[in-house]
Design a protein around this motif. Structure first.
Motif, PDB file in Angstrom:
ATOM      1  N   LYS A 156     -22.994  23.158  81.172  1.00  0.00           N
ATOM      2  CA  LYS A 156     -22.332  22.671  82.381  1.00  0.00           C
ATOM      3  C   LYS A 156     -22.187  21.153  82.354  1.00  0.00           C
ATOM      4  CE  LYS A 156     -20.757  23.690  86.568  1.00  0.00           C
ATOM      5  NZ  LYS A 156     -19.614  24.605  86.789  1.00  0.00           N
ATOM      6  N   MET A 157     -23.171  20.485  81.771  1.00  0.00           N
ATOM      7  CA  MET A 157     -23.187  19.022  81.774  1.00  0.00           C
ATOM      8  C   MET A 157     -22.416  18.416  80.605  1.00  0.00           C
ATOM      9  SD  MET A 157     -27.148  18.360  82.922  1.00  0.00           S
ATOM     10  CE  MET A 157     -26.956  16.574  82.929  1.00  0.00           C
ATOM     11  N   GLU A 158     -22.132  19.217  79.586  1.00  0.00           N
ATOM     12  CA  GLU A 158     -21.424  18.693  78.420  1.00  0.00           C
ATOM     13  C   GLU A 158     -20.007  18.276  78.787  1.00  0.00           C
ATOM     14  OE1 GLU A 158     -21.533  21.657  75.404  1.00  0.00           O
ATOM     15  OE2 GLU A 158     -23.405  20.936  74.524  1.00  0.00           O
ATOM     16  N   LYS A 159     -19.580  17.151  78.250  1.00  0.00           N
ATOM     17  CA  LYS A 159     -18.226  16.660  78.468  1.00  0.00           C
ATOM     18  C   LYS A 159     -17.381  16.968  77.236  1.00  0.00           C
ATOM     19  CE  LYS A 159     -19.118  14.836  82.494  1.00  0.00           C
ATOM     20  NZ  LYS A 159     -18.541  15.408  83.726  1.00  0.00           N
ATOM     21  N   ASP A 160     -16.364  17.774  77.429  1.00  0.00           N
ATOM     22  CA  ASP A 160     -15.465  18.099  76.333  1.00  0.00           C
ATOM     23  C   ASP A 160     -14.249  17.186  76.364  1.00  0.00           C
ATOM     24  OD1 ASP A 160     -16.753  20.415  75.085  1.00  0.00           O
ATOM     25  OD2 ASP A 160     -16.370  21.421  76.989  1.00  0.00           O
ATOM     26  N   PHE A 161     -13.728  16.890  75.189  1.00  0.00           N
ATOM     27  CA  PHE A 161     -12.518  16.086  75.078  1.00  0.00           C
ATOM     28  C   PHE A 161     -11.344  17.015  74.798  1.00  0.00           C
ATOM     29  CE2 PHE A 161      -9.402  13.889  72.397  1.00  0.00           C
ATOM     30  CZ  PHE A 161      -9.050  12.850  73.249  1.00  0.00           C
ATOM     31  N   PHE A 162     -10.361  16.992  75.695  1.00  0.00           N
ATOM     32  CA  PHE A 162      -9.185  17.851  75.550  1.00  0.00           C
ATOM     33  C   PHE A 162      -7.947  17.010  75.246  1.00  0.00           C
ATOM     34  CE2 PHE A 162     -11.992  20.482  78.117  1.00  0.00           C
ATOM     35  CZ  PHE A 162     -11.824  21.732  77.548  1.00  0.00           C
ATOM     36  N   GLU A 163      -7.044  17.623  74.520  1.00  0.00           N
ATOM     37  CA  GLU A 163      -5.786  16.959  74.189  1.00  0.00           C
ATOM     38  C   GLU A 163      -4.736  18.026  73.898  1.00  0.00           C
ATOM     39  OE1 GLU A 163      -4.100  13.640  70.954  1.00  0.00           O
ATOM     40  OE2 GLU A 163      -6.188  14.309  70.910  1.00  0.00           O
ATOM     41  N   LEU A 164      -3.486  17.717  74.225  1.00  0.00           N
ATOM     42  CA  LEU A 164      -2.385  18.614  73.885  1.00  0.00           C
ATOM     43  C   LEU A 164      -1.660  18.071  72.662  1.00  0.00           C
ATOM     44  CD1 LEU A 164      -0.843  19.457  77.380  1.00  0.00           C
ATOM     45  CD2 LEU A 164      -2.724  20.572  76.166  1.00  0.00           C
ATOM     46  N   PHE A 165      -1.358  18.973  71.743  1.00  0.00           N
ATOM     47  CA  PHE A 165      -0.674  18.574  70.508  1.00  0.00           C
ATOM     48  C   PHE A 165       0.567  19.442  70.352  1.00  0.00           C
ATOM     49  CE2 PHE A 165       0.077  18.638  65.920  1.00  0.00           C
ATOM     50  CZ  PHE A 165       0.033  17.282  65.627  1.00  0.00           C
ATOM     51  N   ARG A 166       1.719  18.816  70.476  1.00  0.00           N
ATOM     52  CA  ARG A 166       2.972  19.579  70.431  1.00  0.00           C
ATOM     53  C   ARG A 166       3.486  19.716  69.003  1.00  0.00           C
ATOM     54  NH1 ARG A 166       8.581  18.554  73.908  1.00  0.00           N
ATOM     55  NH2 ARG A 166       9.635  20.453  73.181  1.00  0.00           N
ATOM     56  N   ILE A 167       3.985  20.909  68.703  1.00  0.00           N
ATOM     57  CA  ILE A 167       4.614  21.192  67.412  1.00  0.00           C
ATOM     58  C   ILE A 167       6.085  21.506  67.671  1.00  0.00           C
ATOM     59  CG2 ILE A 167       4.737  22.922  65.568  1.00  0.00           C
ATOM     60  CD1 ILE A 167       1.754  22.968  65.509  1.00  0.00           C
ATOM     61  N   TYR A 168       6.952  20.971  66.829  1.00  0.00           N
ATOM     62  CA  TYR A 168       8.383  21.074  67.098  1.00  0.00           C
ATOM     63  C   TYR A 168       9.095  22.120  66.242  1.00  0.00           C
ATOM     64  CZ  TYR A 168       7.844  16.907  69.937  1.00  0.00           C
ATOM     65  OH  TYR A 168       7.451  16.028  70.913  1.00  0.00           O
ATOM     66  N   ARG A 169       8.401  22.699  65.284  1.00  0.00           N
ATOM     67  CA  ARG A 169       9.034  23.716  64.437  1.00  0.00           C
ATOM     68  C   ARG A 169       8.231  25.012  64.501  1.00  0.00           C
ATOM     69  NH1 ARG A 169       8.855  23.207  59.373  1.00  0.00           N
ATOM     70  NH2 ARG A 169       7.227  21.623  59.247  1.00  0.00           N
ATOM     71  N   SER A 170       8.904  26.100  64.794  1.00  0.00           N
ATOM     72  CA  SER A 170       8.204  27.380  64.917  1.00  0.00           C
ATOM     73  C   SER A 170       7.819  27.972  63.563  1.00  0.00           C
ATOM     74  CB  SER A 170       9.060  28.386  65.692  1.00  0.00           C
ATOM     75  OG  SER A 170      10.296  28.592  65.040  1.00  0.00           O
ATOM     76  N   ASN A 171       8.292  27.349  62.479  1.00  0.00           N
ATOM     77  CA  ASN A 171       7.872  27.803  61.150  1.00  0.00           C
ATOM     78  C   ASN A 171       6.797  26.890  60.559  1.00  0.00           C
ATOM     79  OD1 ASN A 171       9.460  25.575  60.686  1.00  0.00           O
ATOM     80  ND2 ASN A 171      10.659  26.495  59.021  1.00  0.00           N
ATOM     81  N   ASN A 172       6.178  26.078  61.412  1.00  0.00           N
ATOM     82  CA  ASN A 172       5.075  25.224  60.968  1.00  0.00           C
ATOM     83  C   ASN A 172       3.996  26.084  60.304  1.00  0.00           C
ATOM     84  OD1 ASN A 172       2.212  24.113  61.649  1.00  0.00           O
ATOM     85  ND2 ASN A 172       3.536  22.313  61.759  1.00  0.00           N
ATOM     86  N   PRO A 173       3.566  25.747  59.092  1.00  0.00           N
ATOM     87  CA  PRO A 173       2.617  26.603  58.355  1.00  0.00           C
ATOM     88  C   PRO A 173       1.311  26.866  59.104  1.00  0.00           C
ATOM     89  CG  PRO A 173       3.585  24.976  56.885  1.00  0.00           C
ATOM     90  CD  PRO A 173       4.017  24.606  58.276  1.00  0.00           C
TER      91      PRO A 173
END
Length: 216
Positions: free
Chosen positions: A73-90
């Protein structure tokens, strides 16, 4: 006296079932909570039948569960969004392949189309680990239809979902989106949708849910 003894046995069986059930949980948080309930119940059973080693062991397990639940409960997590622009990204293709069996439990109709150009593809990073994948496509009136909203089993504690849905993100500001729409007939998925603020979208018919892009 027999009735009293039967009740003692029932309490013992309840504790046993809860402990066994906790070992089948994918989420660490759920495992700890259910295990705590089971160990506490079994400790009480040990006290009732004067089985003090059982009482001591399960009291210790309960204390350990409480310690780790507080720490989580006390742990602080680091969140981030990472966008990918190609649906065939490996990496994207491999991620979907690896978790396919679990994905179809919640999104039975989902298929990743490798050359789809209008996908909005976002990985949710938690402490730099890709724990979630969001895929949507634009629909009428500046809205988005969710094709996939998936978090890997170990991290299904809603923290990733709350970060994603309850904060304003530049990605959606740039797209000028108004609402998320999603269709689901899967009971567990519908329960999740309600927890993160989706409500029935009556204008689109049965099975459709929506929520505003920006949390209020």
């Amino acid at each position: 006296m027999d009735i009293l003894n039967n009740w003692k046995e029932i309490i013992g069986y309840i504790g046993t079932v809860l402990i066994a059930a906790s070992l089948m949980m994918n989420s660490i948080g759920k495992l700890r909570k259910v295990n705590l309930a089971g160990a506490s119940t079994f400790a009480f059973y040990g006290l009732l039948v004067s089985a003090y080693p059982v009482f001591v062991l399960n009291s210790f397990i309960s204390a350990v569960d409480i310690f780790y639940l507080i720490r989580m409960k006390m742990e602080k997590d680091f969140f981030e969004l990472f966008r990918i622009y190609r649906s065939n990204n490996p990496f994207l293709v491999r991620f979907v392949e690896f978790y396919r069996d679990d994905i179809v439990r919640f999104f039975p109709q989902f298929r990743l189309e490798p050359h789809k150009e209008d996908y909005i593809i976002i990985f949710i990073l938690r402490n730099m680990m890709p724990v979630g994948l969001f895929i949507a496509r634009p629909i009428e009136d500046n809205n988005l239809q969710i094709c996939l909203d998936y978090v890997i089993p170990r991290y299904r504690d809603l923290k990733s979902a709350h970060y994603f849905y309850r904060r304003s993100h530049n990605i959606f500001d740039e797209l000028n989106c108004q609402y998320f729409y999603v269709y689901s007939e899967v009971k567990k998925h519908i329960t999740y949708l309600k927890k993160v603020g989706f409500t029935p979208a009556e204008e689109k018919g049965s099975g459709w849910y929506r929520r505003k892009v920006h949390y209020e």
